[in-house]
Structures are given as C-alpha cells and as structure tokens.
Design an enzyme around this catalytic site. Structure first.
Site, short mmCIF file in Angstrom:
data_model
loop_
_atom_site.label_atom_id
_atom_site.label_comp_id
_atom_site.label_asym_id
_atom_site.label_seq_id
_atom_site.Cartn_x
_atom_site.Cartn_y
_atom_site.Cartn_z
N ARG A 258 107.40 44.42 -45.25
CA ARG A 258 107.14 45.17 -46.55
C ARG A 258 108.24 45.03 -47.75
O ARG A 258 107.47 44.90 -48.80
CB ARG A 258 107.08 46.57 -46.19
CG ARG A 258 105.72 46.89 -44.75
CD ARG A 258 106.60 48.48 -44.87
NE ARG A 258 106.12 49.14 -46.43
CZ ARG A 258 105.39 50.69 -46.36
NH1 ARG A 258 106.34 50.75 -45.64
NH2 ARG A 258 105.47 50.83 -47.39
N CYS B 23 113.17 53.58 -50.05
CA CYS B 23 111.66 52.93 -49.22
C CYS B 23 110.33 52.91 -49.83
O CYS B 23 110.70 52.55 -50.26
CB CYS B 23 112.36 53.71 -47.79
SG CYS B 23 112.23 55.98 -48.24
#
Length: 278
Positions: A181, A239
């Site tokens: 990611r 995050c």
C-alpha cells in the site's frame, strides 16, 4: 506523545492475570475489531477477559467518516468518547487495560485516546486475546454490569497530533501501512494508491514477533533507527485511517521516542488530493 509519569504502554497477560486474580481493581476494555473481519460483539459474546466491557471502535472511538476533513475514522468528540468510557466504568483513579484480537491494531486507538485525554494509567495487553488464552486466563461469556465511571476527557494537548498542512514540516513522517500500500501497488480501501510525499515506511508488522507480542526494545530500536526515528527527532505517524498508526506510536514510546499522530491519515490525504482541496 505526552508521557504520564513514565508509565509503560504494555502489560503482559501473566501480569494482568495476576492482578485480576489478586483482586486488584483494573478496568478491562475489549476492543475487538477488524476491518473486513468478524464482528467484534460476536467474538466478545463467545468469550472475553473477566470483567471486560466491550468498546465499539466505530461508535465509541471515532466520529462518522469525514472524507476530506478527518478521513474514515476521525477522532471522536471528546465528550462522546468520555461518556462511552464512563459507561464502561473507566475512572481516572483506576488503571485501564485494553485488548483486541488484532495484534493491538484496534485497541491501540483506545489506548491513545485515553492517554491523549488525560488518563494517567492505561496499557495495551501485549499479544491481546491470544496471549490471554495462552496464559491460561479465565474466560467469561456474560457481559458485566459495571458501575458508572468518572472519567472526563481533557482537551488533549495539540502537540500530540499533526494536521495535513503540517506534514511537510515533519522531520520523520512514518507510514505504518503494509509495504504494497505504501508503494502504491495496491489500495483496497481509499480513493487513490500511494503515500504522502516524503514519508518512510515502517509497517506495523515489524513491531511484532511471531507470537504477536511486541519485539524486544533493542530490536525495535534498530528498526526505527533505520528511518531516523530516534530520541529527539521530530516524528509523526499515519496509516490508512488513523487507527493502526498508533501501533507504531506505541513501539516508539517503548524506545523513548515521542511521536505525533496524523489522525486523518491516507484516507483524508487521498480524499483531499482527488477533490482538489488545498
């Protein structure tokens, strides 16, 4: 991160078991939750740490999704958060232990919020539910009827969070998501793939041993030193939605490194990018 009297952020399953079996008054919070995983209340009903009250991450530990203003899990209104904690018998004079079954990735949000709003003694159960079971801890299936707590949320010091506008001035900006990611190779949730410019990647998985507990301090120090996250450095963490980033903040606290949280995280940053927001 404000340090509250040098209180360590973790507690072992053996230590918690000894305290509960010894009659010590400890407020235990079950924060089981997993993005796309089994429902937390169901797991709680099947068995939980004795006296533990269930805390719903979406309802109690986050405001409704905010898109370009807060991302998928904005920080909750302090008064609403405090009311949820009082419902679970949280009091300022009684220690709190939080746990989940997701390597601390959900319970860490509760740990951070309680600390941020002034609770002096809150710890994350190292290894979570699996560690409790492995340690031979008792399991209850009935929900407790805790008396009301007296916790009131302080305003929270501004220097524990960082805004999107401030990210470019952060010395070491850590992206706590999985490497794929971070590299933009996949993005299963948010608007676009990639990472905040200048961010370095320390995925939360690097904080743990194979048994799901946090690694030794010396091992963690080596991991974070590689990206410049050392005592005295200006460090912030994000995050996907501002929840699992706390896992890195806990690891850094074990090292004596103060780290701020970007609550909106990639969900806010990417939404701003696609909407043309400044």
């Amino acid at each position: 991160m404000r340090h509250t009297g040098g209180m360590k952020p973790l507690i072992s399953a053996d230590d918690l078991r000894a305290r509960l079996e010894g009659g010590e008054q400890v407020t235990v919070l079950d924060v089981r939750y997993r993005m796309g995983g089994p429902c937390g209340p169901g797991a709680y009903a099947e068995g939980h740490v004795p006296s533990a009250a269930y805390v719903d991450l979406d309802a109690d530990l986050a405001a409704p999704p905010g898109g370009t203003q807060g991302g998928r899990h904005p920080l909750p209104d302090p008064a609403r958060f405090a009311a949820a904690m009082r419902r679970c018998a949280v009091s300022a004079h009684r220690p709190v232990v939080v746990y989940d079954d997701w390597q601390g990735l959900a319970a860490g949000r509760c740990w951070w919020l309680l600390r941020h709003h002034g609770h002096p003694d809150v710890r994350l159960l190292d290894g979570g539910w699996a560690a409790w079971v492995a340690a031979g801890g008792s399991i209850e299936t009935q929900a407790p009827e805790p008396g009301p707590g007296d916790f009131h949320a302080g305003p929270g010091p501004g220097d524990e969070v960082v805004t999107a506008e401030e990210l470019g001035r952060v010395g070491v900006l850590i992206d706590a998501r999985a490497p794929a990611r971070y590299r933009g190779e996949e993005e299963p949730v948010d608007a676009v793939a990639g990472h905040v410019p200048g961010a370095v990647n320390v995925p939360t998985s690097l904080n743990l041993t194979e048994d799901g507990c946090f690694r030794d301090v010396e091992d963690l120090r080596e991991v974070y030193a590689e990206v410049g996250a050392v005592p005295g450095a200006d460090v912030a963490v994000y995050c996907g939605s501002g929840v699992t980033a706390v896992h890195d903040i806990i690891a850094l606290e074990l090292l004596g490194v103060r780290a701020r949280l970007y609550p909106g995280s990639w969900s806010e940053w990417s939404a701003r990018a696609t909407s043309g927001s400044p």
